[in-house]
Design an enzyme around this catalytic site. Structure first.
Site, PDB file in Angstrom:
ATOM      1  N   GLY A  88       3.033  -1.207   4.433  1.00 46.02           N
ATOM      2  CA  GLY A  88       2.907   0.302   4.184  1.00 46.02           C
ATOM      3  C   GLY A  88       4.329   0.764   3.795  1.00 46.02           C
ATOM      4  O   GLY A  88       4.956   0.419   2.769  1.00 46.02           O
ATOM      5  N   GLY A  89       5.047   1.508   4.733  1.00 44.31           N
ATOM      6  CA  GLY A  89       6.091   2.050   4.345  1.00 44.31           C
ATOM      7  C   GLY A  89       7.035   0.968   3.787  1.00 44.31           C
ATOM      8  O   GLY A  89       8.036   1.518   3.024  1.00 44.31           O
TER       9      GLY A  89
ATOM     10  N   SER B 226       3.405  -2.198  10.239  1.00 45.14           N
ATOM     11  CA  SER B 226       4.850  -2.537  10.536  1.00 45.14           C
ATOM     12  C   SER B 226       5.602  -3.802  10.151  1.00 45.14           C
ATOM     13  O   SER B 226       6.354  -4.139  10.901  1.00 45.14           O
ATOM     14  CB  SER B 226       5.414  -1.965  12.017  1.00 45.14           C
ATOM     15  OG  SER B 226       4.886  -0.663  12.348  1.00 45.14           O
TER      16      SER B 226
ATOM     17  N   GLY C 253       2.462   2.065  10.802  1.00 47.83           N
ATOM     18  CA  GLY C 253       3.514   3.156  10.755  1.00 47.83           C
ATOM     19  C   GLY C 253       4.179   3.523  12.159  1.00 47.83           C
ATOM     20  O   GLY C 253       4.814   4.784  12.369  1.00 47.83           O
TER      21      GLY C 253
ATOM     22  N   ASN D  95       0.866  -1.222   0.124  1.00 48.37           N
ATOM     23  CA  ASN D  95       0.037  -0.100   0.131  1.00 48.37           C
ATOM     24  C   ASN D  95       0.971   1.248   0.013  1.00 48.37           C
ATOM     25  O   ASN D  95       1.628   1.607   1.143  1.00 48.37           O
ATOM     26  CB  ASN D  95      -0.988   0.068   1.265  1.00 48.37           C
ATOM     27  CG  ASN D  95      -1.835   1.329   1.531  1.00 48.37           C
ATOM     28  OD1 ASN D  95      -1.433   1.956   0.449  1.00 48.37           O
ATOM     29  ND2 ASN D  95      -2.516   1.302   2.463  1.00 48.37           N
ATOM     30  N   TRP D  96       0.960   1.900  -1.058  1.00 44.66           N
ATOM     31  CA  TRP D  96       1.950   3.029  -1.330  1.00 44.66           C
ATOM     32  C   TRP D  96       1.316   4.321  -0.728  1.00 44.66           C
ATOM     33  O   TRP D  96       2.016   5.245  -0.584  1.00 44.66           O
ATOM     34  CB  TRP D  96       2.185   3.386  -2.713  1.00 44.66           C
ATOM     35  CG  TRP D  96       2.973   2.111  -3.358  1.00 44.66           C
ATOM     36  CD1 TRP D  96       3.302   1.009  -3.064  1.00 44.66           C
ATOM     37  CD2 TRP D  96       3.578   2.071  -4.963  1.00 44.66           C
ATOM     38  NE1 TRP D  96       4.085   0.334  -3.766  1.00 44.66           N
ATOM     39  CE2 TRP D  96       4.057   1.028  -5.032  1.00 44.66           C
ATOM     40  CE3 TRP D  96       3.473   2.929  -6.022  1.00 44.66           C
ATOM     41  CZ2 TRP D  96       4.878   0.528  -6.096  1.00 44.66           C
ATOM     42  CZ3 TRP D  96       4.061   2.888  -7.061  1.00 44.66           C
ATOM     43  CH2 TRP D  96       4.857   1.481  -7.203  1.00 44.66           C
TER      44      TRP D  96
ATOM     45  N   HIS E 146      -9.618   1.075   4.755  1.00 43.84           N
ATOM     46  CA  HIS E 146      -8.347   1.111   5.597  1.00 43.84           C
ATOM     47  C   HIS E 146      -8.707   1.996   6.811  1.00 43.84           C
ATOM     48  O   HIS E 146      -9.318   3.051   6.757  1.00 43.84           O
ATOM     49  CB  HIS E 146      -7.168   1.846   4.581  1.00 43.84           C
ATOM     50  CG  HIS E 146      -5.679   1.672   5.270  1.00 43.84           C
ATOM     51  ND1 HIS E 146      -5.321   2.379   6.204  1.00 43.84           N
ATOM     52  CD2 HIS E 146      -4.905   0.813   5.051  1.00 43.84           C
ATOM     53  CE1 HIS E 146      -4.294   2.217   6.656  1.00 43.84           C
ATOM     54  NE2 HIS E 146      -3.872   1.320   6.010  1.00 43.84           N
TER      55      HIS E 146
ATOM     56  N   GLU F 187      -5.459  -5.038  10.412  1.00 43.83           N
ATOM     57  CA  GLU F 187      -4.323  -4.253  10.691  1.00 43.83           C
ATOM     58  C   GLU F 187      -4.711  -3.371  11.810  1.00 43.83           C
ATOM     59  O   GLU F 187      -5.547  -2.286  12.026  1.00 43.83           O
ATOM     60  CB  GLU F 187      -4.314  -3.209   9.488  1.00 43.83           C
ATOM     61  CG  GLU F 187      -4.081  -3.610   8.000  1.00 43.83           C
ATOM     62  CD  GLU F 187      -3.655  -2.636   7.003  1.00 43.83           C
ATOM     63  OE1 GLU F 187      -2.263  -2.913   6.705  1.00 43.83           O
ATOM     64  OE2 GLU F 187      -4.229  -1.686   6.888  1.00 43.83           O
TER      65      GLU F 187
ATOM     66  N   GLU G 222      -6.809   4.551   7.604  1.00 45.99           N
ATOM     67  CA  GLU G 222      -6.922   5.812   7.716  1.00 45.99           C
ATOM     68  C   GLU G 222      -7.858   6.427   6.894  1.00 45.99           C
ATOM     69  O   GLU G 222      -8.179   7.691   7.281  1.00 45.99           O
ATOM     70  CB  GLU G 222      -5.372   5.929   6.856  1.00 45.99           C
ATOM     71  CG  GLU G 222      -4.205   5.599   7.688  1.00 45.99           C
ATOM     72  CD  GLU G 222      -2.841   5.369   6.799  1.00 45.99           C
ATOM     73  OE1 GLU G 222      -3.041   5.278   5.667  1.00 45.99           O
ATOM     74  OE2 GLU G 222      -2.133   4.640   7.500  1.00 45.99           O
TER      75      GLU G 222
HETATM   76  P1  13P Z   1       3.098   0.319   7.995  1.00 51.37           P
HETATM   77  O1  13P Z   1       3.515  -0.901   7.250  1.00 51.37           O
HETATM   78  O2  13P Z   1       3.653   1.580   7.187  1.00 51.37           O
HETATM   79  O3  13P Z   1       2.908   0.094   9.153  1.00 51.37           O
HETATM   80  O4  13P Z   1       1.483   0.547   7.175  1.00 51.37           O
HETATM   81  C1  13P Z   1       0.635  -0.635   7.308  1.00 51.37           C
HETATM   82  C2  13P Z   1      -0.703  -0.120   6.572  1.00 51.37           C
HETATM   83  O5  13P Z   1      -1.313   0.797   6.749  1.00 51.37           O
HETATM   84  C3  13P Z   1      -0.869  -0.849   5.203  1.00 51.37           C
HETATM   85  O6  13P Z   1      -2.259  -0.831   4.784  1.00 51.37           O
END
Ligand code: 13P
Length: 265
Positions: free
Chosen positions: A248-249, A227, A187, A23-24, A109, A181, A111
């Site tokens: 994510g990251g 993470s 993050g 997930n960019w 998600h 998640e 977010e």
């Molecule tokens: P991180 O891997 O940066 O913790 O993010 C996870 C995420 O939100 C993937 O959708």
């Protein structure tokens, strides 16, 4: 939809092919996205032991698709509108995603729940819209730190599953993916332990078995997100109900994402 491959793991019994999705989020201009996609294609061109999905921002879906179309890497989006078309300024329809080369779409998600106030009801509509055009939804669920500390994790996940998957029949849900998640792990560099992930993944699979069927539940891939790094993916993947990751990251760099994919198998 579910490709049957022999796997040397507990997943073998049910033939769930591992899935690693990147997930960019809101990162990468078009040129940066093309460079990242080219790097991943170079490293993972023929890698077929897991399904690999990358989810760039809307603005570079088509360009990224041009890069990966002849590789094993698949394309996903990060959101969609629940309507087919119409006067919905700023929105992107399921068909537009298909048109750009997408096979997957992340829905709900945390977010989006937090910053754009997406409810389980709205997520339910979006999942339906995705399934109608043959996009595989990656439906995200997860508890906050306060909810975990209050011992409410399972109650929250159950509530999210009930709301997000309300009214579907098994035959409507071909290609459905669930991502667990935990919000506190996103993050933060603090991933859930393999056991914490397994506990929730197992609950999700049992819930799917009770509410749909055990055959269906055995085939749904449940991803862990929060993470995920090259160093922790192996342990997570050892768990019987962890079928992959939503990253994510660490999906923003060729080396870390490639390493996660390779370490997952
Ligand atoms: P991180 O891997 O940066 O913790 O993010 C996870 C995420 O939100 C993937 O959708």
């Amino acid at each position: 939809m579910f490709r049957v491959v022999p796997l040397l793991s507990k997943r073998k019994e049910y033939m769930r092919k591992p899935l690693i999705a990147g997930n960019w989020k809101m990162y990468k201009t078009i040129n940066e996205a093309i460079a990242l996609a080219n790097g991943l294609k170079r490293e993972l061109l023929d890698f077929d032991k897991a399904d690999i999905v990358i989810c760039p921002p809307f603005t570079c879906l088509s360009e990224v698709y041009e890069v990966i179309m002849e590789s094993e890497i698949k394309l996903g989006a990060q959101n969609l509108c629940w309507e087919k078309e119409g006067a919905y300024t700023g929105e992107i329809s399921p068909l537009m995603l298909k048109d750009s080369g997408c096979e997957f779409v992340i829905i709900g998600h945390s977010e989006r729940r937090k910053y754009f106030l997406e409810s389980n009801e709205l997520i339910n509509k979006k999942i339906k819209a995705a399934l109608v055009v043959g996009l595989s939804p990656i439906c995200c669920v997860g508890e906050t730190l306060e909810e975990r500390e209050a011992g409410k994790t399972i109650e929250i996940i159950k509530n999210q599953l009930e709301g997000c998957l309300k009214g579907f029949a098994i035959e409507d849900m071909l290609g459905m993916v669930v991502a667990y998640e935990p919000v506190w792990a996103i993050g933060t560099g603090k991933n859930a332990t393999a056991l914490q992930a397994q506990e929730v993944h197992k609950f999700i699979r049992n819930w799917l078995a009770e509410n749909f069927s055990s055959g269906f539940a055995d085939n749904v891939r449940i991803l862990y997100g929060g993470s995920v790094k090259p160093a922790n993916i192996k342990d997570l993947m050892k768990e019987a109900d962890v079928d992959g990751a939503l990253v994510g990251g660490a999906s923003l760099e060729v080396s870390s994402f490639t390493q996660i994919v390779k370490n997952a198998i």
